[in-house]
Every structure is written in structure tokens, then in C-alpha cells.
Design a protein around this motif. Structure first.
Motif, short mmCIF file in Angstrom:
data_model
loop_
_atom_site.label_atom_id
_atom_site.label_comp_id
_atom_site.label_asym_id
_atom_site.label_seq_id
_atom_site.Cartn_x
_atom_site.Cartn_y
_atom_site.Cartn_z
N LYS A 194 0.83 -1.21 0.00
CA LYS A 194 0.00 0.00 0.00
C LYS A 194 0.86 1.26 0.00
CE LYS A 194 -4.38 -1.22 0.34
NZ LYS A 194 -5.37 -0.80 -0.64
N LYS A 195 1.93 1.25 0.77
CA LYS A 195 2.84 2.39 0.85
C LYS A 195 3.52 2.63 -0.50
CE LYS A 195 5.33 5.57 2.82
NZ LYS A 195 4.81 6.91 2.82
N ARG A 237 2.37 2.08 -3.39
CA ARG A 237 1.37 2.66 -4.29
C ARG A 237 0.83 3.99 -3.78
NH1 ARG A 237 -2.95 -1.72 -5.07
NH2 ARG A 237 -1.76 -3.21 -3.89
N GLN A 238 1.41 4.46 -2.67
CA GLN A 238 0.98 5.71 -2.00
C GLN A 238 -0.51 5.70 -1.66
OE1 GLN A 238 2.39 8.95 -4.43
NE2 GLN A 238 4.48 8.64 -3.77
N GLU A 239 -0.99 4.53 -1.24
CA GLU A 239 -2.38 4.38 -0.82
C GLU A 239 -2.52 4.37 0.70
OE1 GLU A 239 -3.60 0.76 -2.69
OE2 GLU A 239 -3.66 1.66 -4.70
N LEU A 240 -1.42 4.59 1.36
CA LEU A 240 -1.43 4.55 2.82
C LEU A 240 -0.55 5.66 3.35
CD1 LEU A 240 -2.59 2.77 5.12
CD2 LEU A 240 -0.49 1.45 5.00
#
Length: 89
Positions: free
Chosen positions: A83-84, A86-89
Motif C-alpha cells: 500500500k505504501k 502505491r501511495q495508498e497509505l
């Protein structure tokens, strides 16, 4: 545990008298109305908070939960890294 608490200035209120694997309290599930975390230990209410311990188990199968806790924690770590990235977190 009591010694650590007392050294830090605290007062133990309850200490399990023998060894036990306490579980529950933060139910895992997909519905936030009846669970606290998703299958990755990510809380429904606070997206950047992950729980990686036996509190996410609803109950015990009667065995030591350590290997399951370790496997879920590893899976959660991989999920967080993904997630990190993909910059989703």
C-alpha cells in the motif's frame, strides 16, 4: 509484568495468575458494524492503524496462537509495504 509496571511507577490491577494466551477484543471481519479490523488487521475507523496480535481472533482453537499471530503479522507487513509503495497509505 508486575515488576515492570511497578518500576515505571504503575500499580498492577490484574495479572493473569498463570500462563495464558488471551485473545479477542478486536474482532476481525469485513463489516465495521460488527468487527474492528479487516483481514489485514487494519482498523475500520483509523486506516493507518494496524493490529497484529491475538486480540483480532474471535476465539481460540485450543492451541498456542503464536505461529498464527506471526503469520498474520508478516502478511500485514507485506500489505502495508504494498500500500505504501502505491501511495495508498
Amino acid at each position: 509484568m508486575s515488576s515492570i509496571l511497578e518500576a515505571a511507577g504503575g500499580k498492577p490491577e490484574f495479572v493473569v495468575p498463570d500462563t495464558a494466551h488471551l485473545m479477542g477484543g478486536r474482532r476481525m471481519g469485513s463489516d465495521s458494524s460488527n468487527s474492528v479490523v479487516n483481514s489485514y488487521g487494519q482498523t475500520h475507523d483509523i486506516p493507518n492503524l494496524f493490529v497484529c496480535d491475538a486480540s483480532i481472533f474471535v476465539t481460540s482453537g485450543g492451541g498456542n496462537p503464536t505461529n498464527t499471530v506471526m503469520a498474520l503479522a508478516s502478511r500485514t507487513a507485506d500489505y502495508i509495504k504494498e500500500k505504501k509503495a502505491r501511495q495508498e497509505l
